[in-house]
Design an enzyme around this catalytic site. Sequence first.
Site, PDB file in Angstrom:
ATOM      1  CG  HIS A 105      -6.046   2.109   5.309  1.00 24.36           C
ATOM      2  ND1 HIS A 105      -5.570   3.078   6.168  1.00 24.36           N
ATOM      3  CD2 HIS A 105      -5.041   1.215   5.145  1.00 24.36           C
ATOM      4  CE1 HIS A 105      -4.310   2.778   6.495  1.00 24.36           C
ATOM      5  NE2 HIS A 105      -3.976   1.651   5.881  1.00 24.36           N
ATOM      6  CD  GLU A 124      -3.698  -2.383   7.684  1.00 23.53           C
ATOM      7  OE1 GLU A 124      -2.562  -2.635   7.280  1.00 23.53           O
ATOM      8  OE2 GLU A 124      -4.311  -1.350   7.378  1.00 23.53           O
ATOM      9  CB  SER A 151       5.034  -1.575  12.101  1.00 22.36           C
ATOM     10  OG  SER A 151       4.690  -0.209  12.238  1.00 22.36           O
ATOM     11  CE  LYS A 171      -0.148   3.492   4.662  1.00 26.59           C
ATOM     12  NZ  LYS A 171      -0.185   3.703   6.094  1.00 26.59           N
ATOM     13  CG  ASN A 204      -1.763   1.216   1.356  1.00 24.62           C
ATOM     14  OD1 ASN A 204      -1.861   2.010   0.415  1.00 24.62           O
ATOM     15  ND2 ASN A 204      -2.388   1.403   2.511  1.00 24.62           N
ATOM     16  N   GLY A 215       2.528   2.473  10.861  1.00 21.49           N
ATOM     17  CA  GLY A 215       3.557   3.502  10.690  1.00 21.49           C
ATOM     18  C   GLY A 215       4.403   3.738  11.924  1.00 21.49           C
ATOM     19  CD  GLU A 255      -3.053   5.718   6.587  1.00 20.03           C
ATOM     20  OE1 GLU A 255      -3.138   5.660   5.356  1.00 20.03           O
ATOM     21  OE2 GLU A 255      -2.073   5.271   7.223  1.00 20.03           O
TER      22      GLU A 255
HETATM   23  C1  PEP Z   1      -1.033   0.366   6.404  1.00 19.45           C
HETATM   24  O1  PEP Z   1      -1.256   1.554   6.619  1.00 19.45           O
HETATM   25  O2  PEP Z   1      -1.869  -0.346   5.813  1.00 19.45           O
HETATM   26  C2  PEP Z   1       0.223  -0.194   6.858  1.00 19.45           C
HETATM   27  C3  PEP Z   1       0.307  -1.482   6.988  1.00 19.45           C
HETATM   28  O3  PEP Z   1       1.229   0.690   7.091  1.00 19.45           O
HETATM   29  P1  PEP Z   1       2.685   0.399   7.748  1.00 19.45           P
HETATM   30  O4  PEP Z   1       3.199  -0.896   7.173  1.00 19.45           O
HETATM   31  O5  PEP Z   1       3.512   1.571   7.353  1.00 19.45           O
HETATM   32  O6  PEP Z   1       2.472   0.298   9.221  1.00 19.45           O
END
Ligand code: PEP
Length: 255
Positions: free
Chosen positions: A99, A171, A218, A15, A13, A177, A101
């Site tokens: 998601h 998630e 992460s 983003k 992803n 992040g 976000e």
């Molecule tokens: C995400 O936002 O879907 C995600 C997995 O981000 P990160 O790997 O940066 O934590």
Amino acid sequence: MSPSHNKPLVLANWKMNLSVRQSVDLARRVTRSLSRTTKIDLVLCPTFPALPGVAEVVKRKSIALGAQDVFWKAAGPYTGEVSPAVLRELGVKYVIVGHSERRQYLKETDIVVQQKTLAALAQGLIPVLCVGETFAERQAGQKDVVIMRQVTAALKGVTLPSGLGLVVAYEPVWVIGSGQAVEPREALHTAQVIRQVLIDIFPPSVIERQVRLIYGGSVDTTNIAAFVRQPPLSGVLVGGASLSAKQFIDLVRQL
Ligand code: PEP
């Protein structure tokens, strides 16, 4: 879902981090190194305007295209929105819905997520339904309740005739992040909670063949193996670590 349902699924992803040129360039580098990888289902999810360019790069390769969002109608007077039918036209196979976000910044509700899930499926796209608790919800002891609510609400009225697929991504919002994934046993516990909800919605054979559970938050080269091929988890959604070709290629090569 696809006949390769037993393979681990790795979604990148990107983003809103990359320009169109950077997205196409990253897709080229990833494809050059990984397009012969047959033991993993790989999906690249660029920003909307980069979809045609990345589609061109992955065309006839074993790497699939994903979108980061979708609207809940196929066509009509919805200024600024992107139709699932148009995504399909561009060669998109997977679409991220719900998601955190988007739930946070765009105020997407469970009902919106459900409408998007239905719309994606109606076009034969595979929704990647993201669910996860915030830190405050976790501290309040509400984690499992929140997950169960999000999954139940998003899948209200959803059926999965054969040929259609669904991915549910756990998630935890507070680790996205952060550079620190949750303990694998916690992700596995939550995946079991999700699976329990799915059992009340779909027949066991549908869950077995058409639904995948994955983890996101992460994920990096040091922890990816702990989240993949660990039933019921069978894949990962990767944000930050998918933005560098080298890091992402190293990550996939851990599997
Ligand atoms: C995400 O936002 O879907 C995600 C997995 O981000 P990160 O790997 O940066 O934590």
